[in-house]
Design a protein around this motif. Structure first.
Motif, PDB file in Angstrom:
ATOM      1  N   LYS A  63       0.811  -1.225   0.000  1.00 24.30           N
ATOM      2  CA  LYS A  63       0.000   0.000   0.000  1.00 24.30           C
ATOM      3  C   LYS A  63       0.845   1.276   0.000  1.00 24.30           C
ATOM      4  CE  LYS A  63      -4.040  -1.911  -0.003  1.00 24.30           C
ATOM      5  NZ  LYS A  63      -4.975  -1.679  -1.109  1.00 24.30           N
ATOM      6  N   THR A  88       2.215   2.910  -2.371  1.00 27.03           N
ATOM      7  CA  THR A  88       1.827   3.840  -3.438  1.00 27.03           C
ATOM      8  C   THR A  88       0.619   4.670  -3.013  1.00 27.03           C
ATOM      9  OG1 THR A  88       2.682   2.357  -5.135  1.00 27.03           O
ATOM     10  CG2 THR A  88       1.120   4.031  -5.860  1.00 27.03           C
ATOM     11  N   GLU A  89      -0.405   4.019  -2.459  1.00 27.49           N
ATOM     12  CA  GLU A  89      -1.608   4.721  -2.020  1.00 27.49           C
ATOM     13  C   GLU A  89      -1.326   5.654  -0.841  1.00 27.49           C
ATOM     14  OE1 GLU A  89      -1.380   1.524  -2.729  1.00 27.49           O
ATOM     15  OE2 GLU A  89      -3.209   0.789  -3.691  1.00 27.49           O
ATOM     16  N   HIS A 141       1.370   7.354  -0.642  1.00 26.77           N
ATOM     17  CA  HIS A 141       2.223   8.409  -1.178  1.00 26.77           C
ATOM     18  C   HIS A 141       3.477   8.580  -0.306  1.00 26.77           C
ATOM     19  CE1 HIS A 141      -0.578   9.838  -4.291  1.00 26.77           C
ATOM     20  NE2 HIS A 141      -1.526   9.526  -3.428  1.00 26.77           N
ATOM     21  N   SER A 169       4.773   8.923   4.938  1.00 25.15           N
ATOM     22  CA  SER A 169       3.667   9.267   4.054  1.00 25.15           C
ATOM     23  C   SER A 169       3.572  10.783   3.904  1.00 25.15           C
ATOM     24  CB  SER A 169       2.355   8.728   4.621  1.00 25.15           C
ATOM     25  OG  SER A 169       1.258   9.157   3.836  1.00 25.15           O
ATOM     26  N   LEU A 191      -4.231   8.972  -4.969  1.00 19.73           N
ATOM     27  CA  LEU A 191      -4.306   7.535  -4.704  1.00 19.73           C
ATOM     28  C   LEU A 191      -4.687   7.223  -3.259  1.00 19.73           C
ATOM     29  CD1 LEU A 191      -1.271   6.246  -6.782  1.00 19.73           C
ATOM     30  CD2 LEU A 191      -3.697   6.202  -7.368  1.00 19.73           C
ATOM     31  N   PHE A 192      -4.528   8.194  -2.375  1.00 15.75           N
ATOM     32  CA  PHE A 192      -4.906   7.980  -0.977  1.00 15.75           C
ATOM     33  C   PHE A 192      -6.385   7.615  -0.856  1.00 15.75           C
ATOM     34  CE2 PHE A 192      -6.363   9.594   3.193  1.00 15.75           C
ATOM     35  CZ  PHE A 192      -5.607   8.754   3.997  1.00 15.75           C
ATOM     36  N   GLU A 193      -7.194   8.166  -1.751  1.00 17.13           N
ATOM     37  CA  GLU A 193      -8.636   7.898  -1.722  1.00 17.13           C
ATOM     38  C   GLU A 193      -8.946   6.414  -1.938  1.00 17.13           C
ATOM     39  OE1 GLU A 193     -12.533  10.389  -3.028  1.00 17.13           O
ATOM     40  OE2 GLU A 193     -10.933  10.245  -4.507  1.00 17.13           O
ATOM     41  N   THR A 194      -8.042   5.685  -2.576  1.00 16.41           N
ATOM     42  CA  THR A 194      -8.258   4.259  -2.847  1.00 16.41           C
ATOM     43  C   THR A 194      -7.626   3.351  -1.793  1.00 16.41           C
ATOM     44  OG1 THR A 194      -6.272   4.007  -4.219  1.00 16.41           O
ATOM     45  CG2 THR A 194      -8.283   4.744  -5.328  1.00 16.41           C
ATOM     46  N   LEU A 195      -7.037   3.929  -0.752  1.00 20.24           N
ATOM     47  CA  LEU A 195      -6.296   3.152   0.243  1.00 20.24           C
ATOM     48  C   LEU A 195      -7.160   2.125   0.965  1.00 20.24           C
ATOM     49  CD1 LEU A 195      -3.665   2.654   1.819  1.00 20.24           C
ATOM     50  CD2 LEU A 195      -4.399   4.460   3.395  1.00 20.24           C
TER      51      LEU A 195
END
Length: 97
Positions: free
Chosen positions: A43, A45-46, A48, A60, A74-78
């Motif tokens: 995770k 990537t999500e 950041h 992060s 991409l945090f929204e998809t974590l």
């Protein structure tokens, strides 16, 4: 070679930025409680995470209380943490690198 040892001490209300470590960790709760939100390495990537060459490497970029989804989309998809752990006095949590 001597083992690498460090200690961190925090007071009431301390919040630690989401990050990962490159060494073994044993967190021991002495007083009060501490909640950990644990995510798998996949995770990053999500989350950041700053790159290794950056001065804030392994941390992060996201402010979890007020995420900038335009800058860090991409945090929204974590999704939810893989595991939530709340430690009480006398508890210990081992976190591998």
């Amino acid at each position: 070679m001597a083992p690498y040892v460090s200690a961190w001490v925090g007071g009431s209300g301390v919040v630690t930025q989401a990050h990962y470590d490159v060494a073994n960790n044993v967190f021991v709760q002495v007083y009060g409680t501490k909640c950990f939100h644990l995510y798998p390495p996949s995770k990053a990537t999500e989350l950041h995470v700053y790159p290794d060459a950056h001065p804030r490497a392994r941390k992060s970029q996201v402010d979890f209380d007020d995420p900038d989804l335009k800058l860090l989309p991409l945090f929204e998809t974590l999704g939810d943490p893989y595991m939530k752990v709340t430690l009480k006095p006398g508890d210990a949590l081992y976190i591998p690198p």
